[in-house]
Design a protein around this motif. Structure first.
Motif, PDB file in Angstrom:
ATOM      1  N   LEU A 280      23.253  38.390  26.089  1.00 18.11           N
ATOM      2  CA  LEU A 280      22.884  39.059  27.328  1.00 18.11           C
ATOM      3  C   LEU A 280      21.789  38.300  28.069  1.00 18.11           C
ATOM      4  N   GLU A 281      20.857  37.711  27.324  1.00 16.96           N
ATOM      5  CA  GLU A 281      19.764  36.988  27.970  1.00 16.96           C
ATOM      6  C   GLU A 281      20.235  35.697  28.640  1.00 16.96           C
ATOM      7  N   ASP A 282      21.494  35.293  28.388  1.00 20.03           N
ATOM      8  CA  ASP A 282      22.045  34.102  29.045  1.00 20.03           C
ATOM      9  C   ASP A 282      22.529  34.378  30.463  1.00 20.03           C
ATOM     10  N   LEU A 283      22.678  35.642  30.842  1.00 22.48           N
ATOM     11  CA  LEU A 283      23.301  35.958  32.119  1.00 22.48           C
ATOM     12  C   LEU A 283      22.644  35.253  33.304  1.00 22.48           C
ATOM     13  N   PRO A 284      21.299  35.208  33.410  1.00 24.54           N
ATOM     14  CA  PRO A 284      20.711  34.514  34.564  1.00 24.54           C
ATOM     15  C   PRO A 284      21.057  33.028  34.626  1.00 24.54           C
ATOM     16  N   ALA A 285      21.396  32.427  33.489  1.00 24.07           N
ATOM     17  CA  ALA A 285      21.717  31.006  33.449  1.00 24.07           C
ATOM     18  C   ALA A 285      23.210  30.736  33.604  1.00 24.07           C
ATOM     19  N   LEU A 286      23.996  31.779  33.867  1.00 24.04           N
ATOM     20  CA  LEU A 286      25.449  31.621  34.014  1.00 24.04           C
ATOM     21  C   LEU A 286      25.902  32.110  35.398  1.00 24.04           C
ATOM     22  N   PRO A 287      25.359  31.519  36.475  1.00 24.29           N
ATOM     23  CA  PRO A 287      25.691  32.025  37.811  1.00 24.29           C
ATOM     24  C   PRO A 287      27.144  31.824  38.201  1.00 24.29           C
ATOM     25  N   LEU A 288      27.745  30.704  37.822  1.00 29.82           N
ATOM     26  CA  LEU A 288      29.155  30.494  38.182  1.00 29.82           C
ATOM     27  C   LEU A 288      30.037  31.494  37.455  1.00 29.82           C
ATOM     28  N   THR A 289      29.766  31.751  36.190  1.00 31.71           N
ATOM     29  CA  THR A 289      30.539  32.742  35.445  1.00 31.71           C
ATOM     30  C   THR A 289      30.461  34.095  36.131  1.00 31.71           C
ATOM     31  N   ALA A 290      29.267  34.479  36.572  1.00 27.93           N
ATOM     32  CA  ALA A 290      29.102  35.757  37.261  1.00 27.93           C
ATOM     33  C   ALA A 290      29.855  35.775  38.586  1.00 27.93           C
ATOM     34  N   ARG A 291      29.847  34.650  39.307  1.00 25.72           N
ATOM     35  CA  ARG A 291      30.573  34.602  40.590  1.00 25.72           C
ATOM     36  C   ARG A 291      32.080  34.673  40.369  1.00 25.72           C
ATOM     37  N   ILE A 292      32.557  34.123  39.265  1.00 28.38           N
ATOM     38  CA  ILE A 292      33.985  34.222  38.943  1.00 28.38           C
ATOM     39  C   ILE A 292      34.374  35.688  38.758  1.00 28.38           C
ATOM     40  N   VAL A 293      33.522  36.456  38.081  1.00 26.81           N
ATOM     41  CA  VAL A 293      33.793  37.886  37.915  1.00 26.81           C
ATOM     42  C   VAL A 293      33.754  38.585  39.269  1.00 26.81           C
ATOM     43  N   SER A 294      32.759  38.276  40.110  1.00 23.92           N
ATOM     44  CA  SER A 294      32.664  38.898  41.433  1.00 23.92           C
ATOM     45  C   SER A 294      33.900  38.599  42.276  1.00 23.92           C
ATOM     46  N   GLU A 295      34.357  37.358  42.238  1.00 20.49           N
ATOM     47  CA  GLU A 295      35.523  36.989  43.043  1.00 20.49           C
ATOM     48  C   GLU A 295      36.799  37.606  42.496  1.00 20.49           C
ATOM     49  N   THR A 296      36.893  37.732  41.177  1.00 19.99           N
ATOM     50  CA  THR A 296      38.057  38.405  40.590  1.00 19.99           C
ATOM     51  C   THR A 296      38.087  39.868  41.011  1.00 19.99           C
ATOM     52  N   LEU A 297      36.927  40.522  41.002  1.00 16.79           N
ATOM     53  CA  LEU A 297      36.859  41.919  41.430  1.00 16.79           C
ATOM     54  C   LEU A 297      37.178  42.059  42.914  1.00 16.79           C
ATOM     55  N   ARG A 298      36.848  41.055  43.716  1.00 16.41           N
ATOM     56  CA  ARG A 298      37.211  41.119  45.130  1.00 16.41           C
ATOM     57  C   ARG A 298      38.726  41.057  45.303  1.00 16.41           C
ATOM     58  N   LEU A 299      39.354  40.106  44.636  1.00 18.46           N
ATOM     59  CA  LEU A 299      40.795  39.932  44.786  1.00 18.46           C
ATOM     60  C   LEU A 299      41.593  41.043  44.120  1.00 18.46           C
ATOM     61  N   TYR A 300      41.109  41.526  42.992  1.00 17.78           N
ATOM     62  CA  TYR A 300      41.851  42.524  42.217  1.00 17.78           C
ATOM     63  C   TYR A 300      40.931  43.665  41.778  1.00 17.78           C
ATOM     64  N   PRO A 301      40.453  44.476  42.723  1.00 15.51           N
ATOM     65  CA  PRO A 301      39.605  45.617  42.327  1.00 15.51           C
ATOM     66  C   PRO A 301      40.406  46.603  41.500  1.00 15.51           C
ATOM     67  N   PRO A 302      39.926  46.977  40.308  1.00 14.69           N
ATOM     68  CA  PRO A 302      40.760  47.808  39.410  1.00 14.69           C
ATOM     69  C   PRO A 302      41.260  49.113  40.038  1.00 14.69           C
ATOM     70  N   PRO A 303      40.388  49.968  40.623  1.00 14.38           N
ATOM     71  CA  PRO A 303      40.955  51.094  41.374  1.00 14.38           C
ATOM     72  C   PRO A 303      41.186  50.604  42.802  1.00 14.38           C
ATOM     73  N   TRP A 304      42.421  50.325  43.171  1.00 13.02           N
ATOM     74  CA  TRP A 304      42.662  49.653  44.449  1.00 13.02           C
ATOM     75  C   TRP A 304      42.875  50.626  45.600  1.00 13.02           C
ATOM     76  N   ILE A 305      43.157  51.895  45.297  1.00  8.20           N
ATOM     77  CA  ILE A 305      43.301  52.880  46.357  1.00  8.20           C
ATOM     78  C   ILE A 305      42.812  54.229  45.837  1.00  8.20           C
ATOM     79  N   LEU A 306      42.012  54.920  46.647  1.00 14.81           N
ATOM     80  CA  LEU A 306      41.426  56.195  46.249  1.00 14.81           C
ATOM     81  C   LEU A 306      41.536  57.171  47.404  1.00 14.81           C
ATOM     82  N   SER A 307      41.229  58.434  47.139  1.00 14.22           N
ATOM     83  CA  SER A 307      41.445  59.438  48.182  1.00 14.22           C
ATOM     84  C   SER A 307      40.295  60.430  48.259  1.00 14.22           C
TER      85      SER A 307
END
Length: 426
Positions: A280-307
């Motif tokens: 967990l303490e590695d997270l600040p040193a893994l910015p590209l890994t975090a951006r990959i997760v952010s971009e994946t969530l942008r393209l494929y948000p798990p709940p894609w439609i709500l009401s």
């Protein structure tokens, strides 16, 4: 990213074209749901649909989505999607009214401040799920990622018990690869009941997931009832692992299709981790890994439609909305708007390097405000750690010639697909 509106913006309302007799737009929503919904902003900011006998509005503009989610008295969670979740799990976090969130805050263990409490169980769950992988194995990726995310959640649920040397009754059922949480509500209710009773008897905060619903009194200081604790845990258990598993599955397909990004990821991981599992303490040193997760969530948000459902005659963006109307909003639609995210269909983790923030309401993979998912920090941290730990040692290559497609339904999970594991040589 530019803000696509101003205080004087006039929002356009329109009816979606192409409705069929009797069915209306239900056929398009059934047969090509993602393409159909993503194309609706071309017709207006508030687009009317006919879904058989149901009249619905799709909220296509980020500012209107912000207003929709901010006014929970006028637009309550409800309609065909949350009601189905409520039938299965009760009024838990997946379908909790915002007013309930305000009277009893979401569990603090799922937020950033208490993530360190889950650091060891997270790492152990990832290690458990990948321990039997061998070079050349062919795996069902969504199933493997579901086992991994469920193992992490189970480890965090039972961490305090295991430190005490006494796994709680029912833990074996929770972590079994063949278990289906949605088909085992009785087992789940018994499991959370026993956990709740055990934690109440201990009388201390064990710093694990079950402790924190117990430590979330309402505004009058009343502790939650057993039913409330169960509903919170029961809602989180299926939604959390399934969403994280979907994000991880999509991430492997995107990395496989983008070797330049994958090579940069390997460089980051080799530099920071030097062959060890991510912590967990590695997270600040893994910015590209975090951006990959952010971009994946942008393209494929798990709940894609709500009401949401209008509780009274009202208006949205200057247009009348009658009481009882169903309003749909789609993170997938918003994340695919070219005016909000240039070249929206492109996988580009570096778009998150910009200091400009998306317009309010534009990025909603976890909801907004009182309806923001309490598990966003937990799930995101799990995804970053899993990608870092796995990609440091393995390449996951989806089987060629078999395009990965999303399932149909409110969750944007990929259909089952296979991939070959190749052990990396640094």
């Amino acid at each position: 990213m530019p803000t696509p509106f101003s205080p004087t913006t006039r929002f356009a309302a329109a009816s979606a074209p192409g409705g069929l007799p009797l069915l209306g737009h239900a056929a398009a929503l059934l047969h090509r749901p993602h393409e159909f919904v993503a194309g609706l902003p071309a017709h207006g900011d508030l687009v009317r649909l006919r879904l058989g006998p149901l009249r619905a509005y799709v909220v296509c503009h980020p500012e209107l989505v912000r207003r929709l989610l901010a006014d929970d008295r006028t637009f309550r969670p409800g309609g065909p999607l949350p009601d189905r979740a409520r039938e299965a799990f009760g009024d838990g976090l997946a379908a909790f009214p915002a007013t309930a969130h305000r009277h009893r805050p979401p569990p603090p263990a799922l937020h950033h401040g208490r993530l360190p409490d889950h650091a060891a169980p997270m790492a152990e769950g990832i290690a458990d799920a990948t321990a039997r992988w061998r070079d050349g194995d062919v795996i069902d990726v969504p199933a493997a990622m579901c086992r991994l995310s469920t193992a992490v959640t189970a480890r965090c649920l039972t961490a305090a018990h295991e430190r005490a040397g006494s796994p709680p009754p029912g833990a074996d059922r929770l972590t079994s690869p063949g278990n289906r949480l949605r088909r085992a509500r009785q087992d789940l209710r018994e499991f959370t009941r026993r956990l709740t009773a055990d934690h109440r008897a201990a009388g201390t905060d064990r710093h694990d997931l079950p402790s924190t619903p117990l430590a979330a009194p309402d505004e009058d200081g009343r502790p939650p009832s057993g039913a409330e604790v169960h509903e919170r845990l029961a809602a989180f258990l299926p939604a959390g692992p399934e969403s994280t598993a979907a994000t991880l599955s999509w991430a492997w397909t995107l990395l496989a299709a983008n070797p330049a990004v994958r090579m940069r990821l390997h460089t980051e991981l080799d530099t920071v981790l030097d062959g060890r599992p991510a912590r967990l303490e590695d997270l600040p040193a893994l910015p590209l890994t975090a951006r990959i997760v952010s971009e994946t969530l942008r393209l494929y948000p798990p709940p894609w439609i709500l009401s949401r459902t209008a509780t009274t005659d009202t208006e949205l963006g200057g247009h009348p909305v009658p009481a009882g109307a169903t309003l749909l909003y789609s993170p997938y639609l918003l994340h695919r708007r070219a005016d909000l995210f240039p070249r929206p269909d492109r996988f580009d983790p570096d778009r998150w390097l910009t200091t400009a923030r998306p317009a309010p309401g534009a990025r909603t993979p976890f909801g907004l405000g009182a309806h923001r998912s309490a598990g966003d920090a937990f799930g995101t941290a799990t995804a970053v750690l899993a990608i870092a730990t796995i990609a440091a040692h393995w390449t996951i290559a989806p089987t060629p010639g078999r395009p990965v497609r999303p399932t149909r339904g409110p969750s944007l999970a990929p259909r089952p697909f296979t991939a070959t594991l190749t052990r990396r040589v640094r």
